[in-house]
Write an enzyme that holds these catalytic residues in place. Structure first.
Site, PDB file in Angstrom:
ATOM      1  N   LYS A  56       0.854  -1.193   0.000  1.00 33.20           N
ATOM      2  CA  LYS A  56       0.000   0.000   0.000  1.00 33.20           C
ATOM      3  C   LYS A  56       0.887   1.238   0.000  1.00 33.20           C
ATOM      4  O   LYS A  56       1.516   1.562   1.001  1.00 33.20           O
ATOM      5  CB  LYS A  56      -0.904   0.033   1.237  1.00 33.20           C
ATOM      6  CG  LYS A  56      -1.948   1.140   1.133  1.00 33.20           C
ATOM      7  CD  LYS A  56      -2.378   1.696   2.474  1.00 33.20           C
ATOM      8  CE  LYS A  56      -1.602   2.912   2.919  1.00 33.20           C
ATOM      9  NZ  LYS A  56      -1.754   4.127   2.110  1.00 33.20           N
TER      10      LYS A  56
ATOM     11  N   GLY B 155       7.009   5.731   7.971  1.00 36.72           N
ATOM     12  CA  GLY B 155       6.081   6.862   8.060  1.00 36.72           C
ATOM     13  C   GLY B 155       6.185   7.511   9.423  1.00 36.72           C
ATOM     14  O   GLY B 155       7.246   7.494  10.055  1.00 36.72           O
ATOM     15  N   SER B 156       5.064   8.065   9.883  1.00 38.53           N
ATOM     16  CA  SER B 156       5.112   8.863  11.109  1.00 38.53           C
ATOM     17  C   SER B 156       5.195   7.996  12.363  1.00 38.53           C
ATOM     18  O   SER B 156       4.812   6.821  12.357  1.00 38.53           O
ATOM     19  CB  SER B 156       3.868   9.750  11.190  1.00 38.53           C
ATOM     20  OG  SER B 156       2.739   8.957  11.488  1.00 38.53           O
TER      21      SER B 156
ATOM     22  N   GLY C  38       3.165   4.548  13.217  1.00 38.42           N
ATOM     23  CA  GLY C  38       4.023   3.398  13.495  1.00 38.42           C
ATOM     24  C   GLY C  38       3.694   2.746  14.828  1.00 38.42           C
ATOM     25  O   GLY C  38       3.602   1.523  14.943  1.00 38.42           O
TER      26      GLY C  38
ATOM     27  N   GLU D  55      10.140   2.195  10.373  1.00 35.49           N
ATOM     28  CA  GLU D  55      11.074   3.316  10.204  1.00 35.49           C
ATOM     29  C   GLU D  55      10.258   4.586  10.344  1.00 35.49           C
ATOM     30  O   GLU D  55       9.337   4.828   9.557  1.00 35.49           O
ATOM     31  CB  GLU D  55      11.746   3.267   8.831  1.00 35.49           C
ATOM     32  CG  GLU D  55      12.794   2.182   8.707  1.00 35.49           C
ATOM     33  CD  GLU D  55      13.924   2.303   9.713  1.00 35.49           C
ATOM     34  OE1 GLU D  55      14.170   3.411  10.225  1.00 35.49           O
ATOM     35  OE2 GLU D  55      14.538   1.264  10.014  1.00 35.49           O
TER      36      GLU D  55
ATOM     37  N   CYS E  75      13.510  11.588   6.583  1.00 39.08           N
ATOM     38  CA  CYS E  75      13.640  11.273   8.019  1.00 39.08           C
ATOM     39  C   CYS E  75      15.090  11.379   8.446  1.00 39.08           C
ATOM     40  O   CYS E  75      15.381  11.452   9.628  1.00 39.08           O
ATOM     41  CB  CYS E  75      13.063   9.903   8.324  1.00 39.08           C
ATOM     42  SG  CYS E  75      13.796   8.600   7.366  1.00 39.08           S
TER      43      CYS E  75
ATOM     44  N   GLN F 253       1.121  19.589   4.890  1.00 38.92           N
ATOM     45  CA  GLN F 253       2.517  19.642   5.346  1.00 38.92           C
ATOM     46  C   GLN F 253       3.001  21.096   5.407  1.00 38.92           C
ATOM     47  O   GLN F 253       3.728  21.471   6.324  1.00 38.92           O
ATOM     48  CB  GLN F 253       3.410  18.799   4.431  1.00 38.92           C
ATOM     49  CG  GLN F 253       4.856  18.715   4.889  1.00 38.92           C
ATOM     50  CD  GLN F 253       5.034  18.046   6.249  1.00 38.92           C
ATOM     51  OE1 GLN F 253       4.535  16.957   6.478  1.00 38.92           O
ATOM     52  NE2 GLN F 253       5.730  18.717   7.169  1.00 38.92           N
TER      53      GLN F 253
ATOM     54  N   GLU G 208       9.774  16.296  15.249  1.00 41.94           N
ATOM     55  CA  GLU G 208      10.089  16.248  13.823  1.00 41.94           C
ATOM     56  C   GLU G 208       9.123  17.150  13.062  1.00 41.94           C
ATOM     57  O   GLU G 208       7.913  17.050  13.215  1.00 41.94           O
ATOM     58  CB  GLU G 208       9.975  14.819  13.282  1.00 41.94           C
ATOM     59  CG  GLU G 208      10.389  14.737  11.822  1.00 41.94           C
ATOM     60  CD  GLU G 208      10.406  13.318  11.291  1.00 41.94           C
ATOM     61  OE1 GLU G 208       9.400  12.614  11.455  1.00 41.94           O
ATOM     62  OE2 GLU G 208      11.424  12.921  10.698  1.00 41.94           O
TER      63      GLU G 208
END
Ligand code: UN1
Length: 480
Positions: free
Chosen positions: A174, A227-228, A232, A249, A283, A330, A382
């Site tokens: 996905k 992803g975030s 996660g 990650e 990242c 964003q 972040e």
């Protein structure tokens, strides 16, 4: 649904989704790349069922065939790097050279794992019992669910997909909702490279629908997610509850330490490249520039000069250094953090304002804060945009302490000519990756990738270490 709708790929067939989403160019929001299928949970279930059915034959089939398919896919990606790089830059907003570079990275990853297919052996170990042999081998896990992010639309799908397939798993992937174009192109390449039906399935759609279905399904043996942090954590909680294997990650708040003895040009290059290229949407981006007193003012002045010379514009236009932010949401996040930084008392030394261009897009001037402290939100959370904060340090020891004082631990960098400090930093930086006189972002494709603390969870990605996640170890005892 129009003829230009890009469909999902399930059980070797291209199938329409329940609905569609419109993929737009962040450099020019009037430019529509295409309409892409959006699956519902039932379609995700059909893909998982197809992958489950295809697994036994793929897991035990010819490794020569597997290697050939991955090699063919890699060759096609490399041959089409300019076209795929253009598609990538058009849908994600990184510059065309960055997009082409990323397409090459994806092609090379497939070629690397084509080779690994033939190099995956095991160990034979003598037993403590005379006459008995012990063999340690690796077997594929089964059906793997891949959930990929928008910021590397082709490289991250490639670095999850290629090892998953190489080690004999079947896959349901996905891609991020914002960048289905590159994932679809990859599916099209794999579909023509000779994969048996069901071995690879593309299910475009929302994380809350398709992602959730994959995370919850008992037939998905492993989940690899980039992803975030929030997403996660949610995936890990659900996957572990049903004892699925999981690899995450997530974020970074990567420090770049600049010491007094650094070469100034190297320091500025590492900072600007690491913090702002790819619009800071990595990242691995350096978002904390930790600078010792003796070089601080010269460093800040030189970074500002370099930022002033950067051209922020259409990702596809020749000469653009920084493309747009990926989307409105964003951009809103980036702008809100710029306000947060000001409110916390950091000094906005450069940029940070939205830029108007000939075409309507999400353009932001790269933002540099100075006089920041490591306690500020702009130094702890972040942001994932072209925003960096300079933090002063008295000396190396304080710089190291600040570098490590973070909930994240992906990549830590240092710029110095001191072998002593470089060697000490390499050992004591609490991060999965360390860079000496190099930007924190921009990694090789054939060596392990991953972090510590809140950045990553589970085995490393990439290179031969990818086998840790995509295989399960079997110990066999044999008596004659
Ligand atoms: C790189 O810096 O070359 O999502 C790669 C990310 C990382 C990849 C960074 N997983 O930004």
């Amino acid at each position: 649904m129009t003829a230009s709708t890009f469909r999902n790929y399930i059980a070797g067939e291209w199938v329409a989704g329940a609905t569609v989403t419109v993929n737009r160019n962040p450099s020019d929001v009037s430019d529509v790349i295409g309409e892409y299928a959006q699956a519902d949970a039932a379609q995700a279930g059909a893909a998982i069922a197809a992958a489950k059915q295809a697994f036994p034959a793929w897991a035990t089939g010819s490794i020569q065939e597997r290697a050939n398919i991955l090699d063919r896919a890699g060759n096609e990606i490399l041959a089409r790097k300019d076209e795929l790089g253009r598609l990538l830059s058009r849908e994600e907003g990184k510059t065309l050279p960055e997009g082409v570079g990323e397409a090459m990275r994806a092609g090379n990853i497939f070629k690397f794992f084509a080779g690994e297919v033939l190099r995956t052996g095991g160990e034979k170990i003598p037993s403590v019992r005379p006459g008995v042999d012990v063999e340690v081998t690796r077997e594929p896990l089964g059906v793997i669910g891949l959930i990929t992010p928008w910021n590397f639309p082709i490289a991250i799908p490639a670095w999850k997909l290629a090892p998953a397939l190489a080690y004999g798993n079947t896959v349901v992937m996905k891609p991020a909702d914002l960048v289905p174009g590159c994932a679809w192109a990859l599916a099209d390449i794999l579909a023509r490279a000779g994969l048996p039906a069901g071995v690879f399935n593309l299910v475009m759609g929302r994380g809350s629908v398709v992602g959730e279905a994959m995370v919850a399904h008992p037939d998905v043996a492993g989940l690899s997610f980039t992803g975030s942090v929030a997403t996660g954590r949610g995936i890990a909680a659900k996957a572990i509850a049903r004892m699925a294997k999981v690899q995450l990650e997530m974020g970074g708040k990567n420090p770049l330490v600049v010491l007094d003895d650094a070469d100034l040009a190297t320091a500025v290059n590492c900072a600007v490249q690491g913090a702002y290229f790819s619009t800071g949407q990595r990242c691995t981006a350096s978002s904390r520039l930790i600078v010792t007193e003796g070089i601080h003012d010269r460093f800040v002045a030189a970074v500002k000069d370099k930022l002033a010379a950067l051209k922020v514009d259409d990702a596809l236009a020749p000469g653009t250094d920084l493309g747009p932010v990926v989307d409105q949401s964003q951009l809103d996040t980036d702008l809100s953090y710029i306000e947060v930084g000001r409110g916390e008392g950091a000094k906005l030394a450069f940029g940070g304002e939205r830029l108007g261009k000939a075409k309507e897009g999400y353009y932001l001037a790269p933002a540099l804060f100075t006089e920041a402290t490591n306690a500020m939100r702009i130094a702890r959370e972040e942001i994932f945009g072209p925003v960096a904060a300079v933090i002063r340090a008295k000396n190396y020891d304080e710089a190291l302490a600040i570098a490590n004082d973070t909930p994240f631990g992906l990549c830590s960098g240092i710029v110095t000519n001191s072998l002593k400090h470089a060697a000490h930093f390499k050992r004591h930086a609490e991060a999965g990756m360390v860079m000496v006189n190099l930007p924190t972002a921009g990694v090789d494709y054939h060596v392990p990738f991953g972090g510590r603390k809140g950045s990553s969870y589970g085995p490393r990605e990439q290179g031969r270490y990818a086998a840790e996640f995509y295989t399960v170890v079997k110990t066999a005892y044999i008596a004659p």
